[in-house]
Scaffold this motif. Structure first.
Motif, PDB file in Angstrom:
ATOM      1  N   ASP A  85       3.785  -1.217   3.791  1.00 13.87           N
ATOM      2  CA  ASP A  85       3.207   0.096   3.524  1.00 13.87           C
ATOM      3  C   ASP A  85       4.298   1.128   3.277  1.00 13.87           C
ATOM      4  OD1 ASP A  85       0.549  -0.853   4.284  1.00 13.87           O
ATOM      5  OD2 ASP A  85       1.324  -0.858   6.329  1.00 13.87           O
ATOM      6  N   ILE A  86       3.985   2.044   2.367  1.00 13.62           N
ATOM      7  CA  ILE A  86       4.863   3.164   2.046  1.00 13.62           C
ATOM      8  C   ILE A  86       4.041   4.429   2.239  1.00 13.62           C
ATOM      9  CG2 ILE A  86       6.203   4.308   0.230  1.00 13.62           C
ATOM     10  CD1 ILE A  86       6.430   1.500  -1.111  1.00 13.62           C
ATOM     11  N   ILE A  87       4.617   5.420   2.900  1.00 10.40           N
ATOM     12  CA  ILE A  87       3.919   6.689   3.091  1.00 10.40           C
ATOM     13  C   ILE A  87       4.841   7.842   2.718  1.00 10.40           C
ATOM     14  CG2 ILE A  87       4.480   6.706   5.555  1.00 10.40           C
ATOM     15  CD1 ILE A  87       1.771   8.194   5.977  1.00 10.40           C
ATOM     16  N   PHE A  98       7.161   0.533   5.885  1.00 14.57           N
ATOM     17  CA  PHE A  98       6.863  -0.368   6.985  1.00 14.57           C
ATOM     18  C   PHE A  98       6.685  -1.780   6.438  1.00 14.57           C
ATOM     19  CE2 PHE A  98       5.408   3.840   8.266  1.00 14.57           C
ATOM     20  CZ  PHE A  98       6.022   3.970   9.500  1.00 14.57           C
ATOM     21  N   PRO A  99       7.782  -2.557   6.410  1.00 16.85           N
ATOM     22  CA  PRO A  99       7.712  -3.925   5.884  1.00 16.85           C
ATOM     23  C   PRO A  99       6.840  -4.815   6.765  1.00 16.85           C
ATOM     24  CG  PRO A  99       9.992  -3.231   6.263  1.00 16.85           C
ATOM     25  CD  PRO A  99       9.112  -2.189   6.846  1.00 16.85           C
ATOM     26  N   GLN A 100       6.136  -5.736   6.140  1.00 13.49           N
ATOM     27  CA  GLN A 100       5.316  -6.709   6.856  1.00 13.49           C
ATOM     28  C   GLN A 100       5.940  -8.101   6.844  1.00 13.49           C
ATOM     29  OE1 GLN A 100       2.467  -5.932   8.605  1.00 13.49           O
ATOM     30  NE2 GLN A 100       3.149  -3.863   8.173  1.00 13.49           N
ATOM     31  N   ILE A 101       6.976  -8.289   6.036  1.00 11.20           N
ATOM     32  CA  ILE A 101       7.636  -9.587   5.933  1.00 11.20           C
ATOM     33  C   ILE A 101       9.115  -9.396   6.233  1.00 11.20           C
ATOM     34  CG2 ILE A 101       8.208 -11.533   4.416  1.00 11.20           C
ATOM     35  CD1 ILE A 101       5.692 -10.802   2.791  1.00 11.20           C
ATOM     36  N   GLN A 102       9.629 -10.221   7.116  1.00 12.34           N
ATOM     37  CA  GLN A 102      11.056 -10.155   7.426  1.00 12.34           C
ATOM     38  C   GLN A 102      11.856 -10.485   6.172  1.00 12.34           C
ATOM     39  OE1 GLN A 102      10.365 -12.136  11.763  1.00 12.34           O
ATOM     40  NE2 GLN A 102      12.200 -12.724  10.714  1.00 12.34           N
ATOM     41  N   PRO A 103      12.950  -9.753   5.935  1.00 13.63           N
ATOM     42  CA  PRO A 103      13.743  -9.993   4.727  1.00 13.63           C
ATOM     43  C   PRO A 103      14.181 -11.444   4.546  1.00 13.63           C
ATOM     44  CG  PRO A 103      14.465  -7.988   5.798  1.00 13.63           C
ATOM     45  CD  PRO A 103      13.466  -8.636   6.722  1.00 13.63           C
ATOM     46  N   ASP A 104      14.495 -12.133   5.642  1.00 15.95           N
ATOM     47  CA  ASP A 104      14.954 -13.515   5.512  1.00 15.95           C
ATOM     48  C   ASP A 104      13.821 -14.475   5.141  1.00 15.95           C
ATOM     49  OD1 ASP A 104      13.863 -13.109   8.082  1.00 15.95           O
ATOM     50  OD2 ASP A 104      15.060 -14.729   8.952  1.00 15.95           O
ATOM     51  N   SER A 142       0.842  -1.193   0.000  1.00 17.56           N
ATOM     52  CA  SER A 142       0.000   0.000   0.000  1.00 17.56           C
ATOM     53  C   SER A 142       0.876   1.241   0.000  1.00 17.56           C
ATOM     54  CB  SER A 142      -0.947   0.004   1.199  1.00 17.56           C
ATOM     55  OG  SER A 142      -0.230   0.215   2.392  1.00 17.56           O
ATOM     56  N   VAL A 143       0.366   2.263  -0.664  1.00 21.36           N
ATOM     57  CA  VAL A 143       1.040   3.555  -0.726  1.00 21.36           C
ATOM     58  C   VAL A 143       0.050   4.600  -0.226  1.00 21.36           C
ATOM     59  CG1 VAL A 143       2.094   5.286  -2.220  1.00 21.36           C
ATOM     60  CG2 VAL A 143       2.463   2.844  -2.686  1.00 21.36           C
ATOM     61  N   LYS A 144       0.495   5.384   0.734  1.00 23.39           N
ATOM     62  CA  LYS A 144      -0.325   6.484   1.240  1.00 23.39           C
ATOM     63  C   LYS A 144       0.395   7.786   0.923  1.00 23.39           C
ATOM     64  CE  LYS A 144      -2.636   8.366   5.282  1.00 23.39           C
ATOM     65  NZ  LYS A 144      -2.826   8.278   6.735  1.00 23.39           N
ATOM     66  N   LEU A 145      -0.278   8.641   0.175  1.00 20.91           N
ATOM     67  CA  LEU A 145       0.246   9.956  -0.147  1.00 20.91           C
ATOM     68  C   LEU A 145      -0.358  10.914   0.875  1.00 20.91           C
ATOM     69  CD1 LEU A 145      -0.123   9.841  -4.032  1.00 20.91           C
ATOM     70  CD2 LEU A 145       1.841   9.170  -2.629  1.00 20.91           C
ATOM     71  N   SER A 146       0.453  11.355   1.807  1.00 22.50           N
ATOM     72  CA  SER A 146      -0.037  12.112   2.945  1.00 22.50           C
ATOM     73  C   SER A 146       0.659  13.456   3.056  1.00 22.50           C
ATOM     74  CB  SER A 146       0.144  11.271   4.220  1.00 22.50           C
ATOM     75  OG  SER A 146      -0.551  11.842   5.298  1.00 22.50           O
ATOM     76  N   ASP A 147       0.854  13.922   4.271  1.00 23.85           N
ATOM     77  CA  ASP A 147       1.456  15.235   4.484  1.00 23.85           C
ATOM     78  C   ASP A 147       2.536  15.167   5.557  1.00 23.85           C
ATOM     79  OD1 ASP A 147       0.121  15.187   6.980  1.00 23.85           O
ATOM     80  OD2 ASP A 147      -1.530  16.399   6.226  1.00 23.85           O
ATOM     81  N   ASN A 148       3.234  16.282   5.743  1.00 22.91           N
ATOM     82  CA  ASN A 148       4.326  16.335   6.709  1.00 22.91           C
ATOM     83  C   ASN A 148       3.884  15.980   8.119  1.00 22.91           C
ATOM     84  OD1 ASN A 148       6.235  17.016   4.815  1.00 22.91           O
ATOM     85  ND2 ASN A 148       6.609  19.070   5.577  1.00 22.91           N
ATOM     86  N   ALA A 149       2.724  16.483   8.547  1.00 19.93           N
ATOM     87  CA  ALA A 149       2.277  16.241   9.919  1.00 19.93           C
ATOM     88  C   ALA A 149       2.082  14.750  10.177  1.00 19.93           C
ATOM     89  CB  ALA A 149       0.992  17.016  10.194  1.00 19.93           C
ATOM     90  N   ASP A 150       1.450  14.059   9.249  1.00 19.20           N
ATOM     91  CA  ASP A 150       1.210  12.619   9.387  1.00 19.20           C
ATOM     92  C   ASP A 150       2.528  11.849   9.408  1.00 19.20           C
ATOM     93  OD1 ASP A 150      -0.305  10.267   9.568  1.00 19.20           O
ATOM     94  OD2 ASP A 150      -0.765  10.217   7.424  1.00 19.20           O
TER      95      ASP A 150
END
Length: 168
Positions: free
Chosen positions: A99-101, A76-82, A48-56
């Motif tokens: 998630d990416i914000i 914010f990764p949900q799966i450990q790299p290994d 997921s990608v959230k396009l937000s603002d500085n405050a958030d």
């Protein structure tokens, strides 16, 4: 298959198709990584990608990284790299990569300072964030170099110039 979900706050406007840009950038980032094979597997992979603002973004940066300031992008990764390699062996089901914000004001100001198109900068940051979801980081020179090479290759497939060209 990669599914990209996007939520954008109003300041991002609708002059750009942010959903399409996010999907292309995320796919390019993954394709340029050592985990490119995940894109060909028979399961649903989602981010997921959230396009937000500085405050958030500042609030999240403070809560999760202990840094009380905005930044351009957080991942914010949900799966450990290994455990990513194990995903390549599955033939059904789905996996949430994470998630990416992004912070509008910071991204806008950076693009203006670099004199590059805003959409190109956002694509770069989504590629960057996608690589973080896959376990890439830039904590030391070697890791930073590997991550930057992936970014450069991914952006080239999107027709975007090397963002690190001035640094070399």
């Amino acid at each position: 298959m990669l599914q990209t979900e996007l939520i954008a706050s109003s300041e991002w406007g609708n002059e750009q198709d942010w959903t399409e840009l996010a999907a292309r950038a995320a796919k390019a980032g993954i394709a340029a990584s050592v985990h490119a094979d995940l894109l060909a597997r028979n399961f649903e992979m989602e981010l997921s990608v959230k396009l937000s603002d500085n405050a958030d973004v500042q609030s999240l940066n403070k809560a999760y990284r202990g840094k009380d300031k905005p930044t351009n992008v957080l991942s914010f990764p949900q799966i450990q790299p290994d455990l990513l390699e194990a995903l390549a062996n599955t033939d059904d089901g789905e996996a949430l990569l994470g998630d990416i914000i992004l912070a509008y004001e910071t991204c806008r100001d950076e693009a203006a300072a670099k004199e590059i198109p805003f959409s190109d900068h956002i694509a770069h940051l989504i590629v960057h964030g996608s690589l973080h979801l896959l376990g890439y980081d830039h904590e030391n020179e070697i890791d930073a170099g590997m991550m930057e090479n992936c970014e450069i290759n991914a952006l080239a497939t999107l027709g975007i110039a090397n963002p690190y060209a001035e640094q070399t």
